[in-house]
Design a protein around this motif. Sequence first.
Motif, PDB file in Angstrom:
ATOM      1  N   LEU A   1      -3.092  -2.593  -1.499  1.00  0.00           N
ATOM      2  CA  LEU A   1      -3.224  -3.974  -1.966  1.00  0.00           C
ATOM      3  C   LEU A   1      -3.923  -4.889  -0.967  1.00  0.00           C
ATOM      4  CD1 LEU A   1       0.346  -4.338  -3.520  1.00  0.00           C
ATOM      5  CD2 LEU A   1      -1.738  -3.474  -4.602  1.00  0.00           C
ATOM      6  N   THR A   2      -3.428  -4.930   0.287  1.00  0.00           N
ATOM      7  CA  THR A   2      -4.046  -5.808   1.283  1.00  0.00           C
ATOM      8  C   THR A   2      -5.499  -5.417   1.537  1.00  0.00           C
ATOM      9  OG1 THR A   2      -1.937  -6.304   2.346  1.00  0.00           O
ATOM     10  CG2 THR A   2      -3.922  -6.594   3.672  1.00  0.00           C
ATOM     11  N   ALA A   3      -5.741  -4.135   1.739  1.00  0.00           N
ATOM     12  CA  ALA A   3      -7.110  -3.676   1.980  1.00  0.00           C
ATOM     13  C   ALA A   3      -8.012  -4.005   0.789  1.00  0.00           C
ATOM     14  CB  ALA A   3      -7.115  -2.181   2.267  1.00  0.00           C
ATOM     15  N   TRP A   4      -7.490  -3.841  -0.409  1.00  0.00           N
ATOM     16  CA  TRP A   4      -8.254  -4.121  -1.637  1.00  0.00           C
ATOM     17  C   TRP A   4      -8.609  -5.598  -1.716  1.00  0.00           C
ATOM     18  CZ3 TRP A   4      -6.689  -6.819  -6.207  1.00  0.00           C
ATOM     19  CH2 TRP A   4      -7.512  -6.624  -7.322  1.00  0.00           C
ATOM     20  N   GLU A   5      -7.623  -6.473  -1.479  1.00  0.00           N
ATOM     21  CA  GLU A   5      -7.872  -7.920  -1.519  1.00  0.00           C
ATOM     22  C   GLU A   5      -8.936  -8.339  -0.513  1.00  0.00           C
ATOM     23  OE1 GLU A   5      -5.034 -10.972  -1.395  1.00  0.00           O
ATOM     24  OE2 GLU A   5      -3.472  -9.843  -2.417  1.00  0.00           O
ATOM     25  N   LEU A   6      -8.773  -7.898   0.732  1.00  0.00           N
ATOM     26  CA  LEU A   6      -9.676  -8.341   1.793  1.00  0.00           C
ATOM     27  C   LEU A   6     -11.088  -7.805   1.571  1.00  0.00           C
ATOM     28  CD1 LEU A   6      -7.283  -8.037   4.856  1.00  0.00           C
ATOM     29  CD2 LEU A   6      -8.045 -10.127   3.710  1.00  0.00           C
ATOM     30  N   GLN A   7     -11.192  -6.596   1.055  1.00  0.00           N
ATOM     31  CA  GLN A   7     -12.521  -6.082   0.708  1.00  0.00           C
ATOM     32  C   GLN A   7     -13.188  -6.961  -0.342  1.00  0.00           C
ATOM     33  OE1 GLN A   7     -12.561  -1.944  -0.483  1.00  0.00           O
ATOM     34  NE2 GLN A   7     -13.398  -1.354   1.500  1.00  0.00           N
ATOM     35  N   LYS A   8     -12.410  -7.381  -1.349  1.00  0.00           N
ATOM     36  CA  LYS A   8     -12.969  -8.232  -2.395  1.00  0.00           C
ATOM     37  C   LYS A   8     -13.464  -9.560  -1.823  1.00  0.00           C
ATOM     38  CE  LYS A   8     -11.059  -6.862  -6.852  1.00  0.00           C
ATOM     39  NZ  LYS A   8     -12.351  -6.968  -7.553  1.00  0.00           N
ATOM     40  N   ASP A   9     -12.757 -10.068  -0.815  1.00  0.00           N
ATOM     41  CA  ASP A   9     -13.154 -11.325  -0.193  1.00  0.00           C
ATOM     42  C   ASP A   9     -14.166 -11.143   0.928  1.00  0.00           C
ATOM     43  OD1 ASP A   9     -11.633 -12.840  -1.849  1.00  0.00           O
ATOM     44  OD2 ASP A   9     -10.261 -13.593  -0.335  1.00  0.00           O
ATOM     45  N   LYS A  10     -14.560  -9.885   1.160  1.00  0.00           N
ATOM     46  CA  LYS A  10     -15.532  -9.559   2.207  1.00  0.00           C
ATOM     47  C   LYS A  10     -15.057 -10.015   3.594  1.00  0.00           C
ATOM     48  CE  LYS A  10     -19.561  -9.357  -0.825  1.00  0.00           C
ATOM     49  NZ  LYS A  10     -18.772  -9.257  -2.061  1.00  0.00           N
ATOM     50  N   ILE A  11     -13.749  -9.928   3.820  1.00  0.00           N
ATOM     51  CA  ILE A  11     -13.166 -10.169   5.140  1.00  0.00           C
ATOM     52  C   ILE A  11     -13.015  -8.817   5.825  1.00  0.00           C
ATOM     53  CG2 ILE A  11     -11.121 -10.990   6.382  1.00  0.00           C
ATOM     54  CD1 ILE A  11     -10.710 -13.016   4.112  1.00  0.00           C
ATOM     55  N   PRO A  12     -13.559  -8.639   7.027  1.00  0.00           N
ATOM     56  CA  PRO A  12     -13.502  -7.330   7.684  1.00  0.00           C
ATOM     57  C   PRO A  12     -12.068  -6.828   7.807  1.00  0.00           C
ATOM     58  CG  PRO A  12     -14.982  -8.808   8.863  1.00  0.00           C
ATOM     59  CD  PRO A  12     -14.284  -9.644   7.836  1.00  0.00           C
ATOM     60  N   VAL A  13     -11.817  -5.619   7.345  1.00  0.00           N
ATOM     61  CA  VAL A  13     -10.474  -5.052   7.380  1.00  0.00           C
ATOM     62  C   VAL A  13     -10.544  -3.578   7.750  1.00  0.00           C
ATOM     63  CG1 VAL A  13     -10.524  -4.636   4.869  1.00  0.00           C
ATOM     64  CG2 VAL A  13      -8.334  -4.666   6.082  1.00  0.00           C
ATOM     65  N   THR A  14      -9.641  -3.165   8.616  1.00  0.00           N
ATOM     66  CA  THR A  14      -9.517  -1.767   9.028  1.00  0.00           C
ATOM     67  C   THR A  14      -8.104  -1.306   8.715  1.00  0.00           C
ATOM     68  OG1 THR A  14     -11.114  -2.062  10.820  1.00  0.00           O
ATOM     69  CG2 THR A  14      -9.639  -0.152  10.957  1.00  0.00           C
ATOM     70  N   LEU A  15      -7.987  -0.227   7.986  1.00  0.00           N
ATOM     71  CA  LEU A  15      -6.674   0.313   7.620  1.00  0.00           C
ATOM     72  C   LEU A  15      -6.157   1.225   8.725  1.00  0.00           C
ATOM     73  CD1 LEU A  15      -4.459   0.792   5.436  1.00  0.00           C
ATOM     74  CD2 LEU A  15      -5.890   2.698   4.622  1.00  0.00           C
ATOM     75  N   ILE A  16      -4.867   1.061   9.082  1.00  0.00           N
ATOM     76  CA  ILE A  16      -4.241   1.951  10.060  1.00  0.00           C
ATOM     77  C   ILE A  16      -2.900   2.428   9.519  1.00  0.00           C
ATOM     78  CG2 ILE A  16      -5.363   0.850  12.032  1.00  0.00           C
ATOM     79  CD1 ILE A  16      -2.674  -0.527  12.645  1.00  0.00           C
ATOM     80  N   CYS A  17      -2.460   3.587   9.997  1.00  0.00           N
ATOM     81  CA  CYS A  17      -1.111   4.059   9.690  1.00  0.00           C
ATOM     82  C   CYS A  17      -0.098   3.165  10.409  1.00  0.00           C
ATOM     83  CB  CYS A  17      -0.923   5.505  10.125  1.00  0.00           C
ATOM     84  SG  CYS A  17      -1.987   6.674   9.256  1.00  0.00           S
ATOM     85  N   ASP A  18       1.103   3.093   9.886  1.00  0.00           N
ATOM     86  CA  ASP A  18       2.118   2.217  10.470  1.00  0.00           C
ATOM     87  C   ASP A  18       2.386   2.523  11.939  1.00  0.00           C
ATOM     88  OD1 ASP A  18       2.312   1.115   7.973  1.00  0.00           O
ATOM     89  OD2 ASP A  18       4.230   2.028   7.470  1.00  0.00           O
ATOM     90  N   ASN A  19       2.314   3.796  12.307  1.00  0.00           N
ATOM     91  CA  ASN A  19       2.660   4.182  13.686  1.00  0.00           C
ATOM     92  C   ASN A  19       1.494   4.070  14.666  1.00  0.00           C
ATOM     93  OD1 ASN A  19       1.222   6.312  12.653  1.00  0.00           O
ATOM     94  ND2 ASN A  19       2.792   7.864  13.004  1.00  0.00           N
ATOM     95  N   MET A  20       0.419   3.402  14.254  1.00  0.00           N
ATOM     96  CA  MET A  20      -0.728   3.208  15.147  1.00  0.00           C
ATOM     97  C   MET A  20      -0.768   1.823  15.781  1.00  0.00           C
ATOM     98  SD  MET A  20      -3.717   4.967  12.827  1.00  0.00           S
ATOM     99  CE  MET A  20      -3.597   6.687  12.301  1.00  0.00           C
ATOM    100  N   ALA A  21       0.071   0.900  15.298  1.00  0.00           N
ATOM    101  CA  ALA A  21      -0.013  -0.488  15.757  1.00  0.00           C
ATOM    102  C   ALA A  21       0.224  -0.607  17.253  1.00  0.00           C
ATOM    103  CB  ALA A  21       0.984  -1.356  14.991  1.00  0.00           C
ATOM    104  N   GLY A  22       1.235   0.073  17.762  1.00  0.00           N
ATOM    105  CA  GLY A  22       1.544  -0.012  19.189  1.00  0.00           C
ATOM    106  C   GLY A  22       0.393   0.462  20.057  1.00  0.00           C
ATOM    107  N   TYR A  23      -0.259   1.523  19.644  1.00  0.00           N
ATOM    108  CA  TYR A  23      -1.404   2.057  20.397  1.00  0.00           C
ATOM    109  C   TYR A  23      -2.509   1.009  20.485  1.00  0.00           C
ATOM    110  CZ  TYR A  23      -5.635   4.720  21.385  1.00  0.00           C
ATOM    111  OH  TYR A  23      -6.820   5.153  21.913  1.00  0.00           O
ATOM    112  N   LEU A  24      -2.842   0.380  19.338  1.00  0.00           N
ATOM    113  CA  LEU A  24      -3.917  -0.612  19.335  1.00  0.00           C
ATOM    114  C   LEU A  24      -3.540  -1.831  20.173  1.00  0.00           C
ATOM    115  CD1 LEU A  24      -5.072  -0.436  15.612  1.00  0.00           C
ATOM    116  CD2 LEU A  24      -6.191   0.550  17.611  1.00  0.00           C
TER     117      LEU A  24
END
Length: 348
Positions: free
Chosen positions: A200-223
């Motif tokens: 949903l979030t990725a779909w919305e932001l793509q429609k609005d042409k806002i740059p979005v990168t999808l990550i798995c839940d357990n990747m946030a700490g690494y980034l």
Amino acid sequence: MSIKPIEYRDGILRMIDQRLLPTEETWLEYTDYREVAEAIRSMVVRGAPAIGVAAAFGAAFGARDIEAENFEAFYPEFEKVCALLAATRPTAVNLFWALDRMKHFARANAAYPPADLKTGLLFEAMAIADEDDRLNRTMGRHGQALIPEQARVLTHCNAGALATGGYGTALGVIRAAVAAGKKVAVYADETRPFLQGSRLTAWELQKDKIPVTLICDNMAGYLMSKGEIDCVIVGADRIAANGDVANKIGTYTVAVLAKEHGLPFYVAAPLSTIDLSIPDGSHIPIEERDRREVTHSGERQLAPEGIEVRNPAFDVTPARLVTAIITEKGVVQGDYQSGLQALFGKGR
């Protein structure tokens, strides 16, 4: 955002089936309050503000079908309609707020004939939907001031147009920041097990042409550890009087990670999400959903047959981990107990 997940026209409530996104954009039509209740329960519609809007129209449909010659006969039946709708999802307080508002409207207009009252209740549901979009845009303007001119923002779950009557809470802040000319890029957590981030979030932001990168839940700490995230913005399903925040499961984990890495953790939610009757997060009921959401992806089985499963749909982030709460009446920081209370004394 061109997509509004809930539309009312000519006696019919249309809702996009969020279970099928992003691969199918299917709209379902509703005219019966029991069908609306099932749509809320089965997550055709989800997100606290959107649930409130749908419930208000469900209450109006239920009122329409009540046969009564006076208020004394009408109101007990209307309470039964609202009780059925209230039993669908326990955590999102906007559901109960909207139904309480509809019941209050009915009581305040008890002197009118039931036919007039039914018309008034439909207009009240329409007002709730219209206000939601307007308040989200105001909230976005307040919140965007917290976003740097260049920002990499992490979100969890979906707190966008699909979770509201339009525009969004957390994503509304991001949309407002982009509209103000800021360069914003979003990292969207996938948000297991229902995948609201990836679907949903990725779909919305793509429609609005806002740059979005999808990550798995357990990747946030690494980034975060690599300095690739500047702040976190999430929505909320219920906020206690002390500022504790119930939101989609995994939010607490993200808040702990943000604290560890010195990153701001913002919550965007309308006043209808703030529940001053609950002193702290330990009193917020947490919905447990079907085990199949964890063990399966569609029809594909992901786990051993018969395995024990826990599937709490929400967790509670303590107020001490929250940098600021963004509402349509302004931003609260620090002493949430008095700050949130003060918001209810301000005019819209």
